[in-house]
Motif scaffolding. Structure first.
Motif, mmCIF file in Angstrom:
data_model
loop_
_atom_site.group_PDB
_atom_site.id
_atom_site.type_symbol
_atom_site.label_atom_id
_atom_site.label_comp_id
_atom_site.label_asym_id
_atom_site.label_seq_id
_atom_site.Cartn_x
_atom_site.Cartn_y
_atom_site.Cartn_z
ATOM 1 N N THR A 120 0.854 -1.185 0.000
ATOM 2 C CA THR A 120 0.000 0.000 0.000
ATOM 3 C C THR A 120 0.889 1.233 0.000
ATOM 4 O O THR A 120 2.068 1.174 0.354
ATOM 5 C CB THR A 120 -0.933 0.045 1.227
ATOM 6 O OG1 THR A 120 -0.136 0.046 2.408
ATOM 7 C CG2 THR A 120 -1.899 -1.128 1.231
ATOM 8 N N ARG A 126 -4.748 9.378 1.126
ATOM 9 C CA ARG A 126 -5.571 8.178 0.983
ATOM 10 C C ARG A 126 -4.677 6.975 0.717
ATOM 11 O O ARG A 126 -3.772 7.039 -0.116
ATOM 12 C CB ARG A 126 -6.558 8.355 -0.167
ATOM 13 C CG ARG A 126 -7.599 7.249 -0.221
ATOM 14 C CD ARG A 126 -8.577 7.427 -1.346
ATOM 15 N NE ARG A 126 -9.495 8.532 -1.092
ATOM 16 C CZ ARG A 126 -10.513 8.818 -1.895
ATOM 17 N NH1 ARG A 126 -10.740 8.091 -2.964
ATOM 18 N NH2 ARG A 126 -11.300 9.837 -1.629
ATOM 19 N N VAL A 128 -3.744 3.578 -0.860
ATOM 20 C CA VAL A 128 -4.093 2.857 -2.091
ATOM 21 C C VAL A 128 -3.232 1.606 -2.192
ATOM 22 O O VAL A 128 -2.132 1.540 -1.633
ATOM 23 C CB VAL A 128 -3.892 3.738 -3.339
ATOM 24 C CG1 VAL A 128 -4.788 4.967 -3.285
ATOM 25 C CG2 VAL A 128 -2.441 4.166 -3.518
ATOM 26 N N ARG A 129 -3.714 0.624 -2.911
ATOM 27 C CA ARG A 129 -2.903 -0.575 -3.101
ATOM 28 C C ARG A 129 -1.825 -0.281 -4.138
ATOM 29 O O ARG A 129 -1.994 0.562 -5.030
ATOM 30 C CB ARG A 129 -3.741 -1.780 -3.476
ATOM 31 C CG ARG A 129 -4.405 -1.711 -4.823
ATOM 32 C CD ARG A 129 -5.202 -2.969 -5.080
ATOM 33 N NE ARG A 129 -6.087 -2.747 -6.213
ATOM 34 C CZ ARG A 129 -6.715 -3.681 -6.858
ATOM 35 N NH1 ARG A 129 -6.577 -4.944 -6.484
ATOM 36 N NH2 ARG A 129 -7.503 -3.395 -7.872
ATOM 37 N N SER A 130 -0.736 -1.009 -4.008
ATOM 38 C CA SER A 130 0.393 -0.783 -4.911
ATOM 39 C C SER A 130 1.030 -2.107 -5.293
ATOM 40 O O SER A 130 0.822 -3.131 -4.639
ATOM 41 C CB SER A 130 1.437 0.127 -4.247
ATOM 42 O OG SER A 130 2.027 -0.537 -3.154
ATOM 43 N N ASP A 149 -3.170 1.991 -7.511
ATOM 44 C CA ASP A 149 -4.594 1.925 -7.827
ATOM 45 C C ASP A 149 -5.241 3.243 -7.427
ATOM 46 O O ASP A 149 -5.339 3.556 -6.250
ATOM 47 C CB ASP A 149 -5.227 0.759 -7.068
ATOM 48 C CG ASP A 149 -6.693 0.564 -7.403
ATOM 49 O OD1 ASP A 149 -7.276 1.414 -8.105
ATOM 50 O OD2 ASP A 149 -7.255 -0.449 -6.943
ATOM 51 N N LEU A 150 -5.677 4.013 -8.403
ATOM 52 C CA LEU A 150 -6.293 5.310 -8.130
ATOM 53 C C LEU A 150 -7.796 5.279 -8.332
ATOM 54 O O LEU A 150 -8.425 6.312 -8.555
ATOM 55 C CB LEU A 150 -5.673 6.394 -9.016
ATOM 56 C CG LEU A 150 -4.162 6.559 -8.928
ATOM 57 C CD1 LEU A 150 -3.718 7.740 -9.765
ATOM 58 C CD2 LEU A 150 -3.713 6.718 -7.491
ATOM 59 N N TRP A 187 -7.759 13.113 -5.783
ATOM 60 C CA TRP A 187 -9.042 12.680 -5.248
ATOM 61 C C TRP A 187 -10.162 13.700 -5.446
ATOM 62 O O TRP A 187 -11.263 13.503 -4.939
ATOM 63 C CB TRP A 187 -8.893 12.312 -3.779
ATOM 64 C CG TRP A 187 -7.763 11.337 -3.586
ATOM 65 C CD1 TRP A 187 -6.604 11.551 -2.896
ATOM 66 C CD2 TRP A 187 -7.662 10.028 -4.126
ATOM 67 N NE1 TRP A 187 -5.786 10.444 -2.970
ATOM 68 C CE2 TRP A 187 -6.413 9.477 -3.721
ATOM 69 C CE3 TRP A 187 -8.478 9.225 -4.921
ATOM 70 C CZ2 TRP A 187 -5.989 8.212 -4.083
ATOM 71 C CZ3 TRP A 187 -8.062 7.959 -5.291
ATOM 72 C CH2 TRP A 187 -6.834 7.458 -4.861
#
Length: 190
Positions: A120, A126, A128-130, A149-150, A187
């Motif tokens: 992450t 925020r 996010v997964r990475s 992942d946006l 975002w």
């Protein structure tokens, strides 16, 4: 003879006309894909920004049937390639974050992700997964990469950014990643 004109000649003429239409269509799509104004307008839909990032260049970009891909060249770090991919559903996005997925194995080993690590990253507040990795370049050689992942949730858009640094052996630092995203209000609206 007349029958030859209507059969052979007509068939050849039809193939010639279809070929010309195809050439015009392809040339038009290439012009759109390389038009910086159009590319930046479409990038702004998924990476909102008030002004274009200084020193960034567009390579190409476009979308077909809800699937989009945009290639940008940031000013820094040198040799960095910033790619945005958009999908109509999360199910199409998810395999890009699975190190064992077929698309991450490359073709005959070329472009294969090595030392892929899921994780992450906190981007503009925020989490996010990475997926960080080595390789993934067309030449099959080194280089470091990162996918973030946006996606804005289930409603979409389903977006990931891939950052490649083909000439570097080490991964980008958190500060370099934050610097790359600084011109964008990731975002906004999500």
């Amino acid at each position: 003879p007349t029958w030859a004109w209507w059969t052979c000649g007509g068939g050849c003429l039809a193939v010639l006309l279809v070929g010309l239409l195809l050439v015009f269509f392809v040339v038009g799509r290439v012009r759109e894909a390389t038009d910086p104004e159009k590319v930046w307008a479409e990038v702004a839909e998924v990476l909102p920004h008030d002004e274009r990032p200084a020193g960034w260049e567009t390579m190409l970009g476009g979308s077909v049937l809800g699937v989009g891909q945009y290639h940008l060249l940031p000013a820094e770090p040198s040799g960095c390639h910033f790619m945005i991919q958009i999908f109509p559903s999360a199910s199409m996005l998810d395999p890009n974050f699975d190190p064992d997925a077929p698309q991450n194995q490359g073709a005959f080993g070329v472009g294969r992700l090595r030392e892929a690590e899921q994780g992450t990253f906190v981007l503009q507040g925020r989490e996010v997964r990475s997926l960080s990795f080595l390789g993934g370049t067309g030449s099959g050689s080194g280089g470091a990469g990162l996918r973030l992942d946006l996606s804005g949730g289930e409603a979409g858009p389903h977006v990931f950014v891939q950052i490649l640094t083909p000439t570097r052996g080490e991964k980008l630092s958190n500060e370099e990643i934050e610097h790359l995203f600084a011109p964008f209000d990731v975002w906004r609206g999500r």
